[in-house]
Design a protein around this motif. Structure first.
Motif, PDB file in Angstrom:
ATOM      1  N   MET A 203       0.824  -1.208   0.000  1.00 24.06           N
ATOM      2  CA  MET A 203       0.000   0.000   0.000  1.00 24.06           C
ATOM      3  C   MET A 203       0.858   1.259   0.000  1.00 24.06           C
ATOM      4  O   MET A 203       0.595   2.207  -0.759  1.00 24.06           O
ATOM      5  N   GLU A 204       1.890   1.271   0.828  1.00 25.73           N
ATOM      6  CA  GLU A 204       2.757   2.455   0.911  1.00 25.73           C
ATOM      7  C   GLU A 204       3.529   2.664  -0.382  1.00 25.73           C
ATOM      8  O   GLU A 204       3.692   3.812  -0.830  1.00 25.73           O
ATOM      9  N   GLU A 205       4.010   1.604  -0.991  1.00 27.63           N
ATOM     10  CA  GLU A 205       4.733   1.739  -2.263  1.00 27.63           C
ATOM     11  C   GLU A 205       3.859   2.344  -3.354  1.00 27.63           C
ATOM     12  O   GLU A 205       4.353   3.062  -4.231  1.00 27.63           O
ATOM     13  N   SER A 206       2.569   2.049  -3.303  1.00 23.59           N
ATOM     14  CA  SER A 206       1.636   2.551  -4.319  1.00 23.59           C
ATOM     15  C   SER A 206       1.030   3.897  -3.949  1.00 23.59           C
ATOM     16  O   SER A 206       0.208   4.438  -4.696  1.00 23.59           O
ATOM     17  N   GLY A 207       1.426   4.430  -2.779  1.00 27.12           N
ATOM     18  CA  GLY A 207       0.921   5.723  -2.351  1.00 27.12           C
ATOM     19  C   GLY A 207      -0.547   5.705  -1.972  1.00 27.12           C
ATOM     20  O   GLY A 207      -1.223   6.742  -2.035  1.00 27.12           O
ATOM     21  N   LEU A 208      -1.053   4.545  -1.558  1.00 24.93           N
ATOM     22  CA  LEU A 208      -2.467   4.425  -1.200  1.00 24.93           C
ATOM     23  C   LEU A 208      -2.664   4.629   0.294  1.00 24.93           C
ATOM     24  O   LEU A 208      -1.818   4.258   1.114  1.00 24.93           O
ATOM     25  N   THR A 209      -3.795   5.209   0.642  1.00 24.25           N
ATOM     26  CA  THR A 209      -4.116   5.470   2.040  1.00 24.25           C
ATOM     27  C   THR A 209      -4.497   4.177   2.754  1.00 24.25           C
ATOM     28  O   THR A 209      -5.276   3.372   2.229  1.00 24.25           O
ATOM     29  N   ILE A 210      -3.929   3.969   3.939  1.00 26.63           N
ATOM     30  CA  ILE A 210      -4.291   2.814   4.761  1.00 26.63           C
ATOM     31  C   ILE A 210      -5.309   3.276   5.797  1.00 26.63           C
ATOM     32  O   ILE A 210      -5.001   4.077   6.680  1.00 26.63           O
ATOM     33  N   ASN A 211      -6.529   2.783   5.652  1.00 26.31           N
ATOM     34  CA  ASN A 211      -7.612   3.141   6.581  1.00 26.31           C
ATOM     35  C   ASN A 211      -7.570   2.166   7.762  1.00 26.31           C
ATOM     36  O   ASN A 211      -7.808   0.966   7.599  1.00 26.31           O
ATOM     37  N   LYS A 212      -7.266   2.675   8.933  1.00 22.15           N
ATOM     38  CA  LYS A 212      -7.130   1.812  10.110  1.00 22.15           C
ATOM     39  C   LYS A 212      -8.437   1.108  10.475  1.00 22.15           C
ATOM     40  O   LYS A 212      -8.421   0.043  11.102  1.00 22.15           O
ATOM     41  N   ASN A 213      -9.566   1.704  10.094  1.00 22.74           N
ATOM     42  CA  ASN A 213     -10.855   1.057  10.344  1.00 22.74           C
ATOM     43  C   ASN A 213     -11.025  -0.208   9.503  1.00 22.74           C
ATOM     44  O   ASN A 213     -11.903  -1.031   9.780  1.00 22.74           O
ATOM     45  N   TRP A 214     -10.226  -0.344   8.475  1.00 20.54           N
ATOM     46  CA  TRP A 214     -10.311  -1.488   7.575  1.00 20.54           C
ATOM     47  C   TRP A 214      -9.243  -2.550   7.879  1.00 20.54           C
ATOM     48  O   TRP A 214      -9.051  -3.478   7.094  1.00 20.54           O
ATOM     49  N   ILE A 215      -8.539  -2.397   8.980  1.00 17.04           N
ATOM     50  CA  ILE A 215      -7.589  -3.425   9.420  1.00 17.04           C
ATOM     51  C   ILE A 215      -8.121  -4.023  10.725  1.00 17.04           C
ATOM     52  O   ILE A 215      -8.168  -3.360  11.759  1.00 17.04           O
ATOM     53  N   ILE A 216      -8.544  -5.275  10.641  1.00 15.53           N
ATOM     54  CA  ILE A 216      -9.201  -5.939  11.783  1.00 15.53           C
ATOM     55  C   ILE A 216      -8.613  -7.334  11.941  1.00 15.53           C
ATOM     56  O   ILE A 216      -8.441  -8.058  10.959  1.00 15.53           O
ATOM     57  N   SER A 217      -8.315  -7.693  13.178  1.00 18.65           N
ATOM     58  CA  SER A 217      -7.745  -9.020  13.435  1.00 18.65           C
ATOM     59  C   SER A 217      -8.838  -9.991  13.870  1.00 18.65           C
ATOM     60  O   SER A 217      -9.878  -9.586  14.399  1.00 18.65           O
ATOM     61  N   GLY A 218      -8.590 -11.262  13.641  1.00 21.74           N
ATOM     62  CA  GLY A 218      -9.524 -12.313  14.041  1.00 21.74           C
ATOM     63  C   GLY A 218      -8.820 -13.651  14.063  1.00 21.74           C
ATOM     64  O   GLY A 218      -7.676 -13.768  13.632  1.00 21.74           O
TER      65      GLY A 218
END
Length: 334
Positions: A203-218
């Protein structure tokens, strides 16, 4: 049950001669060999594996500790281990730890008391814990497999999970997705940490925003995917794509999304991880990261055999590389 003494008496030879004939450790004339073999057949004699193991100081048996799970990944790896053991003339004693540290130590005691020639560890519940496996026993050659305690000093066979996470995310980006989430496994597991780090790098290499609400563990189970997606759904607008860090979780996500009227891949694209056999048979068939599970099992056995044969003290890490398998769960967007 006939003994070697019975065979010797029946054939009219010494017990050492019987041993040489059966083990081919010294030349014995054809006539005497035939007499011994005829006596063996007549008396239905079977050499004692236990007695032989005590004499030669090895049992041709490996012990394996594995985490019990509904995830077929473990079964596919164990199948590779069993096949390789069979090919090399070894027996395998398989012990399930049930994710319980006390049971793991009990199983380990049992295996070492049975004088196994080597150990294969694939029990992730001990990861990150400082413990002494051999506190009550002499150390034996040990190989830690993927999902094992990577902080334990031994040979290790592992999946390059960081690269796998990177490949999965790059694939979604290549298909035009910019709003991408990641449903990770438990973040106390090294494999989950590394897959997430691969996602972040892509994501960082492509300059895309990482939305923390969309990172969920399970949990790495179908129920874990179900609960993670429910949490994601409760937080508002969904991403257009998800990297789900194992196939069982991905199946839970697809099922839960379908119940909510969300179509995969029309409404949301999904990439899984592991490429378990079931992944190609669900609807839609799952694009995923392939782990060479049979080769993981075979490589672990071969590494253990090499360690025993060479009496090598130094430890090595062998990393197996994952690959992307494209199926039907990812949609290209403009």
């Amino acid at each position: 049950m006939a003994t070697i003494k019975d065979v010797a008496k029946h054939a009219g030879v010494s017990t050492s001669t019987v041993s040489h004939v059966l083990n081919k450790t010294r030349f014995v004339s054809e006539e005497i060999s035939q007499r011994v073999l005829a006596a063996v057949e007549t008396l239905n004699y079977a050499p004692s594996a236990l007695a032989r193991s005590l004499k030669v100081n090895h049992t041709r048996t490996f012990g394996m500790l594995v985490t019990t799970s509904t995830n077929p990944f473990f079964g596919e790896v164990v199948k590779g281990v069993e096949r390789r053991c069979y090919e090399q003339g070894y027996n395998l004693i398989l012990c399930n730890t049930e994710g319980d540290l006390e049971r793991m130590h009990s199983n380990l005691d049992t295996l070492l008391q049975k004088r196994v020639d080597g150990l294969l560890l694939m029990c992730s519940e001990v990861e990150g814990q400082a413990f002494d496996l051999f506190s009550r026993h002499q150390p034996v050659p040990t190989v830690v497999m993927d999902w094992g305690p990577m902080d334990f000093p031994s040979d290790k066979i592992q999946d390059n999970s960081h690269h796998g996470g990177y490949l999965a995310t790059r694939h979604l980006i290549a298909k035009g997705h910019k709003k991408i989430g990641c449903l990770t496994g438990p973040l106390d597991k090294l494999s989950a940490q590394q897959r997430l780090s691969g996602f972040i790098q892509a994501m960082e290499e492509s300059g895309l925003t990482i939305n923390k609400n969309w990172i969920i563990s399970g949990k790495f189970e179908c129920e874990g995917g179900e609960k993670a997606f429910e949490e994601l759904y409760s937080k508002g607008p969904l991403p257009s794509a998800l990297f789900v860090c194992n196939d069982m979780m991905a199946m839970g996500v697809i099922n839960t999304a379908s119940k909510k009227g969300i179509s995969v891949p029309d409404d949301i694209s999904i990439v899984g991880y592991d490429d378990i056999k079931l992944a190609q048979y669900i609807t839609p068939s799952l694009t995923t990261i392939h782990q060479p599970k049979h080769r993981l099992g075979q490589q672990a056995v071969d590494t253990l055999l090499d360690k025993i044969k060479t009496k090598r003290v130094s430890n090595q890490v062998i990393q197996l590389e994952p690959t992307l398998v494209e199926r039907d769960s990812v949609k290209a967007v403009s």
